[in-house]
Design a protein around this motif. Structure first.
Motif, short mmCIF file in Angstrom:
data_model
loop_
_atom_site.label_atom_id
_atom_site.label_comp_id
_atom_site.label_asym_id
_atom_site.label_seq_id
_atom_site.Cartn_x
_atom_site.Cartn_y
_atom_site.Cartn_z
N LYS A 92 43.72 32.21 28.52
CA LYS A 92 43.77 31.28 29.74
C LYS A 92 44.72 31.04 30.29
O LYS A 92 44.41 30.64 31.78
CB LYS A 92 44.00 30.06 28.38
CG LYS A 92 43.28 29.97 27.19
CD LYS A 92 43.54 28.53 26.13
CE LYS A 92 42.05 28.56 24.96
NZ LYS A 92 42.46 27.67 23.91
N GLN A 122 42.70 32.74 33.66
CA GLN A 122 41.62 32.46 33.54
C GLN A 122 42.20 31.50 34.16
O GLN A 122 41.79 30.69 35.63
CB GLN A 122 40.59 31.91 32.61
CG GLN A 122 39.86 32.95 31.55
CD GLN A 122 39.34 32.49 31.09
OE1 GLN A 122 40.03 31.53 29.78
NE2 GLN A 122 38.67 32.90 30.21
N GLU A 123 43.41 30.30 34.11
CA GLU A 123 43.83 28.94 35.16
C GLU A 123 44.62 29.91 36.43
O GLU A 123 43.95 29.26 37.72
CB GLU A 123 45.03 28.92 33.89
CG GLU A 123 44.30 27.50 33.22
CD GLU A 123 45.70 26.48 32.08
OE1 GLU A 123 46.58 26.81 32.62
OE2 GLU A 123 45.09 26.61 31.21
N SER A 165 43.58 32.49 37.66
CA SER A 165 42.51 33.30 38.52
C SER A 165 41.33 32.13 38.38
O SER A 165 41.36 31.86 40.60
CB SER A 165 41.53 33.59 37.63
OG SER A 165 40.75 34.96 38.54
N LYS A 166 40.92 31.11 38.80
CA LYS A 166 40.89 30.51 39.36
C LYS A 166 41.51 29.76 40.22
O LYS A 166 40.68 29.14 41.60
CB LYS A 166 40.52 29.34 37.81
CG LYS A 166 39.01 29.60 37.11
CD LYS A 166 39.12 28.54 36.28
CE LYS A 166 37.61 28.32 35.23
NZ LYS A 166 37.80 27.00 34.04
N THR A 167 42.74 29.36 40.17
CA THR A 167 43.37 28.60 40.98
C THR A 167 43.72 29.69 42.30
O THR A 167 43.66 28.61 43.35
CB THR A 167 45.22 28.50 40.78
OG1 THR A 167 45.06 27.66 39.70
CG2 THR A 167 45.60 28.12 41.62
N HIS A 168 43.90 31.03 42.23
CA HIS A 168 43.96 32.04 43.63
C HIS A 168 42.82 32.97 43.95
O HIS A 168 42.66 32.91 44.99
CB HIS A 168 45.26 32.59 43.33
CG HIS A 168 46.28 31.97 42.69
ND1 HIS A 168 47.11 30.68 44.04
CD2 HIS A 168 46.66 31.63 42.05
CE1 HIS A 168 48.20 30.52 43.36
NE2 HIS A 168 48.08 30.73 42.48
N LYS A 228 38.44 33.73 43.64
CA LYS A 228 36.67 33.72 43.43
C LYS A 228 36.50 33.83 42.11
O LYS A 228 35.21 33.47 41.31
CB LYS A 228 36.03 34.44 44.40
CG LYS A 228 36.43 33.89 46.16
CD LYS A 228 35.32 34.35 46.94
CE LYS A 228 35.87 33.92 48.05
NZ LYS A 228 34.88 34.25 49.36
N SER A 229 37.04 35.07 41.70
CA SER A 229 36.72 35.49 40.42
C SER A 229 37.86 36.18 39.25
O SER A 229 38.46 36.73 40.39
CB SER A 229 35.53 37.00 40.39
OG SER A 229 35.76 37.89 40.72
N HIS A 230 37.62 36.59 38.09
CA HIS A 230 38.56 36.69 37.34
C HIS A 230 38.75 38.41 37.88
O HIS A 230 40.29 39.20 38.10
CB HIS A 230 38.31 37.19 35.50
CG HIS A 230 38.17 35.80 35.33
ND1 HIS A 230 38.88 34.87 35.75
CD2 HIS A 230 37.46 35.25 34.25
CE1 HIS A 230 38.15 33.56 34.63
NE2 HIS A 230 37.37 33.72 34.07
N GLU A 268 38.31 40.06 40.89
CA GLU A 268 39.00 39.80 42.27
C GLU A 268 40.57 39.09 41.63
O GLU A 268 41.16 39.81 42.10
CB GLU A 268 39.15 38.62 43.03
CG GLU A 268 39.36 38.84 44.58
CD GLU A 268 38.79 37.79 45.25
OE1 GLU A 268 38.98 37.58 46.35
OE2 GLU A 268 38.23 36.76 45.24
N ALA A 269 40.87 38.79 40.88
CA ALA A 269 42.01 38.48 40.37
C ALA A 269 42.82 39.64 40.04
O ALA A 269 43.82 40.32 40.80
CB ALA A 269 42.12 37.39 39.72
#
Length: 126
Positions: A15, A18-19, A21-24, A26-28, A30-31
């Motif tokens: 979790k 995921q948070e 990754s979504k903030t910074h 485009k995809s998990h 890429e993060a």
């Protein structure tokens, strides 16, 4: 098309990721790639501390700046201002107050003023 693989994480960690990754990103994917590249290119381990953070550095700088300001104020108060005052007093031009000479009356009356004096010749002989 890229294929995907499932990796097992604890719920709390998944979790958090995921948070983040979504903030910074485009995809998990890429993060995670960006994070791995960061550690690889900078040759650091995610387990090591990089030293003081920006906030702690800022706090230390502010303390030092305040200490320097305090030193400068003290120098100004104890050295600069008194020195400037002394130098200014040296350059202030005040006419000395003319006080009449205090002479006893008997001496003042006894000495008449001489208006003319004879010129004395001084010969320098070689």
């Amino acid at each position: 098309m890229d294929s995907f693989i499932g990796i097992r994480f604890k719920n709390e960690t998944a979790k958090r990721f995921q948070e983040f990754s979504k903030t910074h990103f485009k995809s998990h994917t890429e993060a995670l790639e960006t994070m791995l590249d960061f550690f690889f290119y900078n040759e650091i381990s995610p387990k090591e501390k990089l030293g003081p953070t920006g906030r702690t550095i800022e706090a230390k700088l502010l303390k030092r700046i305040n200490a320097v300001i305090a030193i400068m104020r003290d120098v100004e108060k104890t050295q600069t201002k008194p020195t400037v005052a002394m130098i200014q007093s040296l350059f202030e031009i005040e006419e000395p107050k003319k006080k009449p000479l205090i002479v006893e009356k008997k001496y003042a009356e006894e000495q008449p003023k001489v208006r003319f004096r004879e010129k004395q010749n001084h010969h320098n002989e070689h």
